[in-house]
Design an enzyme around this catalytic site. Sequence first.
Site, PDB file in Angstrom:
ATOM      1  CG  LEU A 264      20.808 -19.343 -16.630  1.00  0.00           C
ATOM      2  CD1 LEU A 264      21.601 -18.199 -17.257  1.00  0.00           C
ATOM      3  CD2 LEU A 264      21.604 -20.635 -16.706  1.00  0.00           C
ATOM      4  CB  THR A 265      21.424 -20.267 -10.140  1.00  0.00           C
ATOM      5  OG1 THR A 265      21.545 -21.642 -10.476  1.00  0.00           O
ATOM      6  CG2 THR A 265      21.368 -20.124  -8.626  1.00  0.00           C
ATOM      7  CG  PHE A 266      22.907 -15.270  -9.167  1.00  0.00           C
ATOM      8  CD1 PHE A 266      23.120 -16.470  -8.501  1.00  0.00           C
ATOM      9  CD2 PHE A 266      23.658 -14.168  -8.787  1.00  0.00           C
ATOM     10  CE1 PHE A 266      24.056 -16.561  -7.471  1.00  0.00           C
ATOM     11  CE2 PHE A 266      24.594 -14.247  -7.753  1.00  0.00           C
ATOM     12  CZ  PHE A 266      24.786 -15.444  -7.107  1.00  0.00           C
TER      13      PHE A 266
END
Length: 409
Positions: free
Chosen positions: A78-80
């Site tokens: 995922l991004t974060f």
Amino acid sequence: MTMIRTTTMIALLLLAGCAARAPRLADVAAPTQRPPVILISVDGLRADYLTRGVTPNISALAASGVRATAMRPSFPSLTFPNHYTLVTGMRPDNHGIVNNTMEDPRIPGVRFSLSNRAAVEDPRWWNEAEPIWVTAEKAGLKTATMFWPGSEAAIHGVRPTQWLPFDGKLPNSDRVAQILAWVDQPARPAFMTLYLDTVDHDGHEFGPDAPETVKALAEVDAQIGALVAGLKARSVAANIVLVSDHGMASVAPERVVRLDLTVPAGSFRTVSTGAVAGLEPMPGQGAVLASALKRPHPHMTCWPRGAIPARLHYGHNPRVPSFVCLAQPGWMILDRGPSEDKALGGMHGYDPAAPEMAASFVAAGPAFRPGTVVAPFDNVDVYPVLTRLLGITPLPSDGKDRLAQAILR
């Protein structure tokens, strides 16, 4: 008289020689300034996107420097979590950003999410690690960040010298212009970050193979070209490291695992959903939930927090939910049926070993060995490369120095 004139001439010649050499001696004695380091994230840039024939500028960087056949994200993809991994060298379970959406028993009543501005700016969520811009600032280097996750918080009380709050509407061209404006400053930052999210946005909305995603990819590549041209016009030989946080897999409304049809009603609440879901039992329902999630499912695997496979390096941080469920690539886990007006074409967060999750890595500049191609590696290994480029001492991390040894001069 002849001897006096001869002595005088020798003295004048010696003085002239010293004067001629003085600039060279001064240049040697003057401190040398390292080339600036520009870390670029093209969110959602799947590794095989670079073979589609629409990224000539990124391909030119790769040809002049280094490229990886793939880079493995950390779990969850995922991004974060992965952006923080790239700048700390620590896996999400160790740096504390374990999901885009999470809870912490030590911060009761708050749910961290990308849209929760107060949480994103709260250093308590980020303080379990130290990103490279904080270490650089402590070492006396100036840094500037363009939207990198974590850069809006005063982590351990330190912010980048210059930073901007995230604005998804700011065009990519303006983001590149800001980097060049920082380059133009007399006290140029030693480390800068650039974040471009349109490839990820369109990959989610339309799918990784859609024409819209290919168009977004071409537009981002053009902006990379503009950045390189701007640096060249300024005679700035920067060390550029271009990465992505994860890949993208095609999804469809018919490929959904519905928790409301799989788990007894009233036995759980969801912390997060999507490719990876986090569940907490309702009071007194722990055994019921554990029994339901233990049953085999053709498109989903679930584990109690302490039983997640070791290869995923996940499950020890108290922010990890009590139960974690991972969907088969191309499937999503939702607590109810998908909304027709929010149907997605692409998703990430899956097992990092899935080919669709493979991320990109390209680097070029005076510090890199030209024409180098490296085999797939874990993204925790990017951090030691960055610390070497900046000449700062790395903090303990999960990253190994093998990548730096392979690609740096």
